[in-house]
Design a protein around this motif. Structure first.
Motif, short mmCIF file in Angstrom:
data_model
loop_
_atom_site.label_atom_id
_atom_site.label_comp_id
_atom_site.label_asym_id
_atom_site.label_seq_id
_atom_site.Cartn_x
_atom_site.Cartn_y
_atom_site.Cartn_z
N MET A 1 0.80 -0.98 -0.14
CA MET A 1 0.05 0.20 0.06
C MET A 1 1.04 1.27 0.14
O MET A 1 0.48 2.43 -0.44
N ILE A 2 1.95 1.02 0.52
CA ILE A 2 2.93 2.45 0.58
C ILE A 2 3.58 2.72 -0.73
O ILE A 2 3.61 3.90 -1.28
N ALA A 3 3.71 1.46 -1.46
CA ALA A 3 4.03 1.80 -2.94
C ALA A 3 2.96 2.60 -3.58
O ALA A 3 3.21 3.26 -4.47
N ALA A 4 1.80 2.26 -3.49
CA ALA A 4 0.70 2.68 -4.22
C ALA A 4 0.52 4.17 -3.88
O ALA A 4 0.12 4.82 -4.93
N LEU A 9 1.04 9.96 -4.99
CA LEU A 9 1.74 11.29 -4.94
C LEU A 9 2.26 11.68 -6.13
O LEU A 9 2.27 12.95 -6.32
N LEU A 10 3.14 10.88 -6.77
CA LEU A 10 3.74 11.38 -8.08
C LEU A 10 2.80 11.59 -9.20
O LEU A 10 2.87 12.58 -9.92
N VAL A 212 -9.60 1.85 -2.16
CA VAL A 212 -9.58 1.51 -3.41
C VAL A 212 -8.25 0.94 -3.67
O VAL A 212 -8.05 0.09 -4.77
N TYR A 213 -7.28 1.11 -2.66
CA TYR A 213 -5.92 0.64 -2.83
C TYR A 213 -5.59 -0.28 -1.49
O TYR A 213 -4.72 -0.40 -1.21
N TRP A 214 -6.60 -0.70 -0.80
CA TRP A 214 -6.76 -1.73 0.24
C TRP A 214 -6.11 -2.80 0.27
O TRP A 214 -5.25 -3.42 0.82
N SER A 215 -6.25 -3.35 -1.10
CA SER A 215 -5.77 -4.85 -1.56
C SER A 215 -5.61 -4.78 -2.97
O SER A 215 -6.20 -3.83 -3.74
N THR A 234 -14.18 9.71 -13.35
CA THR A 234 -13.84 9.01 -12.01
C THR A 234 -12.69 9.89 -11.64
O THR A 234 -11.98 10.52 -12.08
N VAL A 235 -12.80 10.10 -10.08
CA VAL A 235 -11.77 10.82 -9.39
C VAL A 235 -11.13 9.93 -8.46
O VAL A 235 -11.76 9.61 -7.39
N ASP A 236 -9.85 9.83 -8.38
CA ASP A 236 -8.94 8.88 -7.55
C ASP A 236 -8.48 9.89 -6.67
O ASP A 236 -7.69 10.60 -6.86
N LEU A 237 -8.90 10.03 -5.24
CA LEU A 237 -8.26 10.54 -4.17
C LEU A 237 -7.48 9.59 -3.35
O LEU A 237 -7.21 9.92 -2.03
N PHE A 238 -7.20 8.35 -3.65
CA PHE A 238 -6.43 7.25 -3.15
C PHE A 238 -7.23 6.55 -2.21
O PHE A 238 -7.34 5.33 -2.37
N TRP A 239 -7.60 7.32 -0.97
CA TRP A 239 -8.47 6.63 -0.08
C TRP A 239 -9.75 6.22 -0.37
O TRP A 239 -10.42 5.15 -0.25
N ILE A 240 -10.33 6.98 -1.49
CA ILE A 240 -11.54 6.76 -1.86
C ILE A 240 -11.53 7.18 -3.24
O ILE A 240 -10.86 7.83 -3.92
#
Length: 258
Positions: A1-4, A9-10, A212-215, A234-240
């Protein structure tokens, strides 16, 4: 998850990377705004503190992907509040989104202790909120929290969502305005719940997918949803992840900072 997260962020942008007028307005005024005051936030913050401090133990019936933190079915309410409830900034975001889109019918898949449900409820007290929970013990705590904060527009639907969701949708009016998916964090159930709800969505419906990046399975489900022909934005805010169906919109996927 850290890599994701580092990858996110990039790749993530801000309002300067948005060329859709609809999304630019949504991002600057709702998602990334610093102007957010609401008279209900104080009582919600107080409730969160009470839940976090609670040493009461309850038996959890987990019908989803389970917890990465606690493998025992006997859990403290404080531990559940810490690990299963969304942080305050997401509750406030959901509140702002409901205020923005003014949904009449809201579905929440995964009630837990009911904090997020209350953020939805207090944004539009005349909305019809149907929240689905598989665990009787957490549903009971959530009901107590709803009563404590005088949220009378919430109906808890108890049972296995695999069964209760199709049954409830079949009795729903033709429109589903707003849905928050935070139940079974695996690929097949997530995609199935999404497809169950699709016939009830309309041009201005808003779907939100949690973790959406939990697994790997959740990320695969997110990729499936993004590519679905009925999804336009779609809007990717990482956690949702936010999902829109606006036919007037060019199909695009955005990764934005939050």
């Amino acid at each position: 998850m850290i890599a994701a997260y580092l990858k996110y962020l990039l790749r993530s942008g801000n309002e300067h990377s948005i060329h859709s007028p609809f999304l630019f307005d949504l991002y600057t005024q709702v998602i990334a705004t610093k102007k957010d005051t609401n008279p209900h936030y104080a009582s919600l913050k107080k409730l969160r503190k009470e839940l976090l401090a609670s040493n009461e133990q309850i038996n959890i019936l987990d019908l989803g992907a389970g917890s990465r933190i606690n493998k025992s079915n006997l859990r403290k309410i404080g531990t559940i509040a810490k690990n299963a409830e969304k942080p305050e900034k997401f509750g406030k975001l959901f509140n702002r989104l409901v205020q923005r889109f003014q949904p009449t019918t809201i579905l929440e898949l995964g009630t837990s202790l009911g904090l997020t449900t209350l953020y939805l409820s207090k944004a539009k007290p005349d909305a019809n909120i149907l929240t689905f929970e598989g665990c009787p013990a957490t549903a009971e705590i959530a009901q107590q929290n709803f009563k404590k904060l005088n949220a009378d527009n919430i109906e808890v639907i108890l049972g296995n969502i695999d069964k209760t969701l199709p049954e409830t949708l079949a009795k729903l009016s033709p429109k589903l305005d707003f849905a928050y998916f935070d139940a079974n964090h695996r690929y097949e159930p997530t995609v199935r719940y999404f497809e169950d709800c699709l016939p009830y969505m309309h041009n201005d419906s808003v779907f939100i997918f949690d973790d959406v990046y939990w697994s790997d399975e959740m990320t695969q489900a997110w990729e499936f949803i993004k590519k679905h022909p009925q999804v336009t934005l779609t809007v990717d805010l990482f956690w949702i992840g936010l999902v829109f169906f606006r036919k007037e919109q060019v199909k695009e996927d955005f990764i934005l900072r939050f």
